[in-house]
Design a protein around this motif. Structure first.
Motif, PDB file in Angstrom:
ATOM      1  N   PHE A  44       0.789  -1.179   0.117  1.00  0.00           N
ATOM      2  CA  PHE A  44      -0.068  -0.116   0.022  1.00  0.00           C
ATOM      3  C   PHE A  44       0.874   1.435  -0.023  1.00  0.00           C
ATOM      4  O   PHE A  44       0.715   2.251  -0.714  1.00  0.00           O
ATOM      5  CB  PHE A  44      -0.953  -0.082   1.312  1.00  0.00           C
ATOM      6  CG  PHE A  44      -1.860   0.839   1.299  1.00  0.00           C
ATOM      7  CD1 PHE A  44      -3.164   0.684   0.555  1.00  0.00           C
ATOM      8  CD2 PHE A  44      -1.778   2.122   1.899  1.00  0.00           C
ATOM      9  CE1 PHE A  44      -4.024   1.798   0.502  1.00  0.00           C
ATOM     10  CE2 PHE A  44      -2.868   3.324   2.189  1.00  0.00           C
ATOM     11  CZ  PHE A  44      -3.928   3.002   1.186  1.00  0.00           C
ATOM     12  N   ILE A  45       1.987   1.321   0.655  1.00  0.00           N
ATOM     13  CA  ILE A  45       2.819   2.592   0.799  1.00  0.00           C
ATOM     14  C   ILE A  45       3.599   2.651  -0.437  1.00  0.00           C
ATOM     15  O   ILE A  45       3.808   3.573  -0.894  1.00  0.00           O
ATOM     16  CB  ILE A  45       3.553   2.464   2.103  1.00  0.00           C
ATOM     17  CG1 ILE A  45       2.759   2.514   3.456  1.00  0.00           C
ATOM     18  CG2 ILE A  45       4.693   3.554   2.142  1.00  0.00           C
ATOM     19  CD1 ILE A  45       3.251   2.571   4.677  1.00  0.00           C
ATOM     20  N   GLN A  54       2.925   1.584  -3.256  1.00  0.00           N
ATOM     21  CA  GLN A  54       1.905   2.132  -4.300  1.00  0.00           C
ATOM     22  C   GLN A  54       1.705   3.739  -4.236  1.00  0.00           C
ATOM     23  O   GLN A  54       1.396   4.394  -5.039  1.00  0.00           O
ATOM     24  CB  GLN A  54       0.671   1.338  -4.242  1.00  0.00           C
ATOM     25  CG  GLN A  54      -0.325   1.509  -5.482  1.00  0.00           C
ATOM     26  CD  GLN A  54      -1.455   0.769  -5.080  1.00  0.00           C
ATOM     27  OE1 GLN A  54      -1.692  -0.223  -4.505  1.00  0.00           O
ATOM     28  NE2 GLN A  54      -2.395   0.816  -5.895  1.00  0.00           N
ATOM     29  N   GLU A  55       1.354   4.297  -2.900  1.00  0.00           N
ATOM     30  CA  GLU A  55       1.141   5.317  -2.570  1.00  0.00           C
ATOM     31  C   GLU A  55       2.000   6.231  -1.676  1.00  0.00           C
ATOM     32  O   GLU A  55       1.841   6.582  -0.544  1.00  0.00           O
ATOM     33  CB  GLU A  55      -0.309   5.300  -1.731  1.00  0.00           C
ATOM     34  CG  GLU A  55      -1.311   4.555  -2.312  1.00  0.00           C
ATOM     35  CD  GLU A  55      -2.160   5.093  -3.014  1.00  0.00           C
ATOM     36  OE1 GLU A  55      -2.328   6.456  -2.908  1.00  0.00           O
ATOM     37  OE2 GLU A  55      -3.154   4.697  -3.829  1.00  0.00           O
ATOM     38  N   ASN A  56       3.254   6.284  -2.101  1.00  0.00           N
ATOM     39  CA  ASN A  56       4.409   6.726  -1.545  1.00  0.00           C
ATOM     40  C   ASN A  56       4.201   8.287  -1.176  1.00  0.00           C
ATOM     41  O   ASN A  56       5.028   8.860  -0.287  1.00  0.00           O
ATOM     42  CB  ASN A  56       5.763   6.534  -2.265  1.00  0.00           C
ATOM     43  CG  ASN A  56       5.987   7.147  -3.499  1.00  0.00           C
ATOM     44  OD1 ASN A  56       5.101   7.831  -3.729  1.00  0.00           O
ATOM     45  ND2 ASN A  56       7.163   6.804  -3.992  1.00  0.00           N
ATOM     46  N   ARG A  57       3.402   9.135  -1.550  1.00  0.00           N
ATOM     47  CA  ARG A  57       3.501  10.407  -1.110  1.00  0.00           C
ATOM     48  C   ARG A  57       2.343  10.478  -0.073  1.00  0.00           C
ATOM     49  O   ARG A  57       1.662  11.790   0.330  1.00  0.00           O
ATOM     50  CB  ARG A  57       2.919  11.212  -2.238  1.00  0.00           C
ATOM     51  CG  ARG A  57       3.977  11.245  -3.334  1.00  0.00           C
ATOM     52  CD  ARG A  57       3.397  12.374  -4.486  1.00  0.00           C
ATOM     53  NE  ARG A  57       2.264  12.386  -5.215  1.00  0.00           N
ATOM     54  CZ  ARG A  57       1.654  13.166  -5.985  1.00  0.00           C
ATOM     55  NH1 ARG A  57       2.579  14.200  -6.071  1.00  0.00           N
ATOM     56  NH2 ARG A  57       0.632  12.784  -6.213  1.00  0.00           N
ATOM     57  N   LEU A  58       1.957   9.211   0.515  1.00  0.00           N
ATOM     58  CA  LEU A  58       0.744   9.289   1.799  1.00  0.00           C
ATOM     59  C   LEU A  58       1.247   9.831   2.800  1.00  0.00           C
ATOM     60  O   LEU A  58       2.526   9.788   3.294  1.00  0.00           O
ATOM     61  CB  LEU A  58       0.782   7.867   1.873  1.00  0.00           C
ATOM     62  CG  LEU A  58      -0.455   7.353   2.441  1.00  0.00           C
ATOM     63  CD1 LEU A  58      -1.542   7.718   1.579  1.00  0.00           C
ATOM     64  CD2 LEU A  58      -0.643   5.680   2.415  1.00  0.00           C
ATOM     65  N   PRO A  63       7.238   7.462   3.707  1.00  0.00           N
ATOM     66  CA  PRO A  63       6.320   8.223   3.133  1.00  0.00           C
ATOM     67  C   PRO A  63       6.491   9.636   3.285  1.00  0.00           C
ATOM     68  O   PRO A  63       7.148  10.130   4.053  1.00  0.00           O
ATOM     69  CB  PRO A  63       5.310   7.606   4.308  1.00  0.00           C
ATOM     70  CG  PRO A  63       5.959   7.252   5.363  1.00  0.00           C
ATOM     71  CD  PRO A  63       7.384   6.831   5.126  1.00  0.00           C
ATOM     72  N   GLY A  80      -3.722  10.965   4.600  1.00  0.00           N
ATOM     73  CA  GLY A  80      -4.486  10.065   3.651  1.00  0.00           C
ATOM     74  C   GLY A  80      -4.654   8.906   4.371  1.00  0.00           C
ATOM     75  O   GLY A  80      -5.239   7.900   3.740  1.00  0.00           O
ATOM     76  N   GLU A  92     -11.039  10.591   0.138  1.00  0.00           N
ATOM     77  CA  GLU A  92     -10.467   9.472  -0.379  1.00  0.00           C
ATOM     78  C   GLU A  92      -9.563   8.824   0.301  1.00  0.00           C
ATOM     79  O   GLU A  92      -8.945   8.012  -0.236  1.00  0.00           O
ATOM     80  CB  GLU A  92     -10.020   9.774  -1.838  1.00  0.00           C
ATOM     81  CG  GLU A  92     -11.118  10.424  -2.878  1.00  0.00           C
ATOM     82  CD  GLU A  92     -12.400   9.681  -3.037  1.00  0.00           C
ATOM     83  OE1 GLU A  92     -12.164   8.459  -3.409  1.00  0.00           O
ATOM     84  OE2 GLU A  92     -13.449   9.827  -2.684  1.00  0.00           O
ATOM     85  N   GLY A  93      -9.189   9.307   1.566  1.00  0.00           N
ATOM     86  CA  GLY A  93      -8.301   8.672   2.609  1.00  0.00           C
ATOM     87  C   GLY A  93      -8.804   7.785   3.285  1.00  0.00           C
ATOM     88  O   GLY A  93     -10.181   7.353   3.336  1.00  0.00           O
ATOM     89  N   CYS A 116     -13.214   4.399   4.780  1.00  0.00           N
ATOM     90  CA  CYS A 116     -12.924   5.435   3.510  1.00  0.00           C
ATOM     91  C   CYS A 116     -13.539   6.332   3.681  1.00  0.00           C
ATOM     92  O   CYS A 116     -14.896   6.421   4.076  1.00  0.00           O
ATOM     93  CB  CYS A 116     -12.958   4.689   2.239  1.00  0.00           C
ATOM     94  SG  CYS A 116     -11.876   3.441   1.724  1.00  0.00           S
TER      95      CYS A 116
END
Ligand SMILES: [Zn+2]
Length: 255
Positions: free
Chosen positions: A79-80, A82-86, A106, A137, A165-166, A242
């Motif tokens: 998950f991180i 994929q979404e490293n700007r989290l 992150p 997020g 969307e977080g 969510c």
């Protein structure tokens, strides 16, 4: 043997001092578990077995992780990546997970624990979180809500600070049926007897907690995970909540 060893060290040395050398002590203790029957997903160590605690949990001899923390690490990594700007807020994290997550870098990783002795960035009261709305997020909230008398207020606060969307990942001990809570049970002995732990104020059912989360506006998916003796994982349910965009936001985006 592990609990005797731990109690002995706590009698001999101040807790602060032990925290500084915790990883060295755990490494030395893990030498009693040489072998390859089991594997820890967090530290990567292989051992003859996990340490069986009186609670039924299986502790990693080297990093001290519990089954729920090993599970969290497994599902967090992809998950991180994929979404490293989290931007992440982590409630009551274990020390080993904090260390691993900081290394994953992150965009911002903030840790918090109500206990001011805990080694975290912040010490937020979850019912009054001093953060602007739409801040994070991802919020990780494992084994927290069952300690909070006004959990509906805590859930409202979590909703407020989650970005549209977080998501929030929540885990607590669950039982079948309805939520069991009784505000007249206030002593340590009563709470231990009724809720299984002296600082718990209820036992949730998954359905009951899902309903409270939906009241605050979350959409919720209950993810089921299975038992794995080699990785020391238990059967468990994690609620993925969510904060979906409101219809007003959707309408505005469509203009
Ligand atoms: Zn480990």
């Amino acid at each position: 043997m592990y609990s005797v060893f731990k109690k002995m060290l706590l009698r001999l040395f101040p807790e602060r001092c032990l925290m500084r050398i915790e990883f060295i002590l755990r490494y030395l203790y893990s030498l009693l578990y040489l072998g390859s029957a089991v594997r820890c997903t967090i530290c990567g160590g292989r051992f003859s077995g996990f340490i069986a605690l009186a609670s039924g949990d299986m502790l990693c001899p080297r990093c001290g992780s519990l089954p729920r923390q090993r599970r969290l690490w497994i599902i967090l990594q992809p998950f991180i990546h994929q979404e490293n700007r989290l931007k992440i807020l982590h409630f009551s994290p274990s020390r080993i997970l904090q260390k691993k997550l900081r290394r994953m870098n992150p965009s911002q990783y903030v840790t918090t624990d109500y206990d001011t002795k805990a080694d975290t960035d912040k010490h937020y009261d979850i019912t009054q979180i001093p953060e602007p709305e739409d801040s994070y997020g991802l919020i990780i909230c494992f084994h927290v809500l069952e300690h909070i008398p006004d959990d509906r207020q805590a859930i409202r606060e979590l909703y407020r600070i989650t970005k549209p969307e977080g998501s929030i990942w929540i885990q607590t001990p669950f039982k079948d049926g309805d939520i069991y809570e009784d505000k007249t049970l206030t002593t340590v002995a009563e709470r231990l007897h009724h809720f299984g732990q002296a600082d718990h104020v209820r036992i949730y059912s998954a359905e009951g907690l899902v309903s409270r989360l939906k009241e605050a506006g979350f959409s919720v998916q209950a993810e089921q995970y299975g038992f794995d003796p080699v990785l020391g994982l238990k059967e468990e349910t994690i609620l993925i909540c969510c904060k979906t965009k409101s219809q007003a936001d959707e309408d505005q985006a469509g203009l």
